[in-house]
Design a protein around this motif. Sequence first.
Motif, PDB file in Angstrom:
ATOM      1  N   ARG A 146       0.717  -1.157   0.010  1.00 38.96           N
ATOM      2  CA  ARG A 146      -0.016  -0.131  -0.061  1.00 38.96           C
ATOM      3  C   ARG A 146       0.691   1.273   0.060  1.00 38.96           C
ATOM      4  O   ARG A 146       0.431   2.278  -0.524  1.00 38.96           O
ATOM      5  CB  ARG A 146      -0.815  -0.038   1.285  1.00 38.96           C
ATOM      6  N   ASP A 147       1.765   1.159   0.602  1.00 40.49           N
ATOM      7  CA  ASP A 147       2.764   2.505   0.989  1.00 40.49           C
ATOM      8  C   ASP A 147       3.418   2.883  -0.480  1.00 40.49           C
ATOM      9  O   ASP A 147       3.563   3.865  -0.947  1.00 40.49           O
ATOM     10  CB  ASP A 147       3.987   2.196   2.106  1.00 40.49           C
ATOM     11  N   ASN A 148       3.987   1.874  -1.297  1.00 41.06           N
ATOM     12  CA  ASN A 148       4.445   2.022  -2.669  1.00 41.06           C
ATOM     13  C   ASN A 148       3.282   2.452  -3.640  1.00 41.06           C
ATOM     14  O   ASN A 148       3.641   3.415  -4.462  1.00 41.06           O
ATOM     15  CB  ASN A 148       4.974   0.679  -3.073  1.00 41.06           C
ATOM     16  N   ALA A 150       0.694   4.114  -2.735  1.00 41.12           N
ATOM     17  CA  ALA A 150       0.395   5.463  -2.321  1.00 41.12           C
ATOM     18  C   ALA A 150       1.637   6.546  -2.754  1.00 41.12           C
ATOM     19  O   ALA A 150       1.009   7.480  -3.207  1.00 41.12           O
ATOM     20  CB  ALA A 150       0.426   5.447  -0.871  1.00 41.12           C
TER      21      ALA A 150
END
Length: 164
Positions: A146-148, A150
Motif C-alpha cells: 500500500r505504501d508503494n 500510495a
Amino acid sequence: MTSALSLGYLDKRRPGKTARIPTPLIVAAIGLLFFATGAVLFGQTTGRGLVRVDNGRAVAVRDIVIGRGTGDVVTVTDARTGERIAAYAKDTGGFVRGSLRAFERMRQISVVPVETPYRLIRWESGHVSLSDTATGERITLEAFGRDNAAAFAALLGNQGGSRP
C-alpha cells in the motif's frame, strides 16, 4: 609400445545396453500434459477456477513523463500541461525510482523514445496502476504494498477526485 586400449580402461569396457527412459515415466508425463491442457480449456470455457480482478472503470488518469537531470535527479512532469509534479533526488523516492528504472530498461530493449509518456490510472476499486503507453506493459502497484502504491497515487494529485 602399447596401445591406449591396453591401459586398463578401454580394453575392459564392453558394449552394453543404452539407457532408456522408463515407459511409466513417459506415460505419466503425457498424462500430465493432457490434464493441464484439459484444465485450462475447462477453465476458459466455463469460467470456473479462474481468478479475475475487476477494477471497474478508470476514475483518474494522468499521463506523466519521467526525465533524469543532472545529479541523477528524477523529475516527473504532466505530459499534457508540462507541469512539474515531483522531483526525486539521488537518495529519495526509492520505489518510484526503482520501478521507473525497470520501465526504462524495457524501453531500451524496445527502442522507445524517453519522452513517451507513462499512464498512471486510479481505478474505481481504488487500485492504482502504471502502464507504459509505448510498450503496453502495465503493473498494478498494490502488488508492491500500500505504501508503494500510495507513492504513485500521490502523483495523480487531485485528478479524478478523492480515492474511493
